[in-house]
Structure formats: C-alpha cells, structure tokens
Design a protein around this motif. Structure first.
Motif, PDB file in Angstrom:
ATOM      1  N   GLU A 198       3.561   9.535  -1.166  1.00  0.00           N
ATOM      2  CA  GLU A 198       4.635   9.715  -2.015  1.00  0.00           C
ATOM      3  C   GLU A 198       5.417   8.191  -1.743  1.00  0.00           C
ATOM      4  O   GLU A 198       5.031   7.334  -0.997  1.00  0.00           O
ATOM      5  N   LYS A 199       6.346   7.934  -2.767  1.00  0.00           N
ATOM      6  CA  LYS A 199       6.903   6.586  -2.779  1.00  0.00           C
ATOM      7  C   LYS A 199       8.295   6.830  -1.520  1.00  0.00           C
ATOM      8  O   LYS A 199       8.684   7.830  -1.344  1.00  0.00           O
ATOM      9  N   ARG A 200       8.244   5.791  -0.907  1.00  0.00           N
ATOM     10  CA  ARG A 200       8.910   5.863   0.371  1.00  0.00           C
ATOM     11  C   ARG A 200      10.441   5.563  -0.143  1.00  0.00           C
ATOM     12  O   ARG A 200      10.892   4.917  -1.142  1.00  0.00           O
ATOM     13  N   THR A 209       0.932  -1.132   0.050  1.00  0.00           N
ATOM     14  CA  THR A 209      -0.151  -0.095  -0.128  1.00  0.00           C
ATOM     15  C   THR A 209       0.816   1.048  -0.098  1.00  0.00           C
ATOM     16  O   THR A 209       1.807   1.273   0.763  1.00  0.00           O
ATOM     17  N   PRO A 210       0.492   2.416  -0.495  1.00  0.00           N
ATOM     18  CA  PRO A 210       1.433   3.487  -0.487  1.00  0.00           C
ATOM     19  C   PRO A 210       1.374   4.194   0.764  1.00  0.00           C
ATOM     20  O   PRO A 210       0.556   3.824   1.681  1.00  0.00           O
TER      21      PRO A 210
END
Length: 173
Positions: A128-130, A122-123
C-alpha cells in the motif's frame, strides 16, 4: 588641406612614465600631480584628458607597469621580487607519466555517511501507499474512525460552532 596645428602627443603610457620619472619622488605621485606635469610639459591637451589618464593609469596598474601605494602611482623596481597573491600558495604538482589513466574528479559536496544505507523508493511490505506523518508503533491498536450519529465520518480538526437559535426572551429581563 591645411595641416593640424595641434601638437602630436606620445601615447598615454609613455606620457605617464615620463611624468613619473620627471617628478622623481621615491614615493611616486598621485593622479593630479601626474596630470599637472603632463600639462606643463605638453601644454594643450585633449578635452578627454582626465578620462584618458584615469583609464591608462588603471590599465597600467592592472598589467603591473605601475604599483599603487598609499594613493600614489610608483614605477615598480625591476629587481624586486613579484608580489605574491593572497592565501596559501598551491602545492607543487607531481609530473604525470605519459599513458597514465587519470581518475575522475571527486564529487562536489559533503560525502555520504558510511554507516547509512542508500534510500530507495520501494513500496511498503503490504504494497500500500504510505500515508503522511509518523507510522504507528508495531502492536499498538489503531483507533477506528469516529462516526457521527448520521453515519458520516468526522473530518479532521476542531468541529465548527453550531449556531442554535436562542429563545425569544429579551435580554436582561
């Protein structure tokens, strides 16, 4: 056509069993004794006798017609119980009634920890992308990127050595 002058031999398993019975030892006989007994009984043997004898001895040992004990081949006792294989014997299976639905087999591998939650891709909350590495602790300030005097961002790791020209003074003066 002229008939062959070579005598017709019985099949090798019959030859081997006859040789073992003729030897008559309780401990059996090794391959060389069996071969010698066959040669004395039948005289001329085929050129591939040693290979044929080894092959048939191994086959008879695998099928249970002969036992191999202390490097000797022995005719098994028909009254003796069959030898059990290695390991613990299997549990007897209960008969399944007709029309019963069989459950699927258990999955392979170690079962999952019952307290753990399944991981889902899950985002993050902000969408944002981790990034890589450990996330920062909540409430802690994040350091601003270091800027060089020229306004560029500094790269990761130790900066390279800068070779500066040395004065033209001679060394050791």
């Amino acid at each position: 056509m002229a008939p062959d002058s070579t005598p017709v031999l019985p099949q090798y398993p019959e030859l081997i069993l006859a040789a073992l019975e003729a030897i008559g030892s309780k401990k059996g006989a090794n391959k060389s004794k069996i071969s010698r007994k066959i040669q004395l009984t039948y005289g001329t043997l085929p050129a591939a006798h040693a290979t044929l004898l080894s092959h048939h001895l191994n086959r008879m040992k695998a099928t249970g017609q002969l036992n191999f004990v202390q490097n000797n081949y022995v005719i098994p006792d028909p009254d003796a119980p069959p030898k059990r294989g290695r390991g613990r014997p299997a549990k007897p299976k209960k008969p399944v009634p007709e029309g019963a639905v069989k459950s699927p087999p258990r999955p392979r591998g170690r079962p999952a920890n019952p307290g753990s939650k399944p991981k889902a891709a899950t985002p993050t909350v902000s969408g944002e992308k981790r990034g890589r590495g450990r996330p920062p602790k909540p409430g802690k300030k994040v350091a601003a990127p270091v800027l060089l005097p020229s306004g560029e961002r500094r790269g990761r790791g130790r900066p390279p050595k800068v070779n500066t020209p040395v004065s033209a003074a001679p060394v050791g003066a």
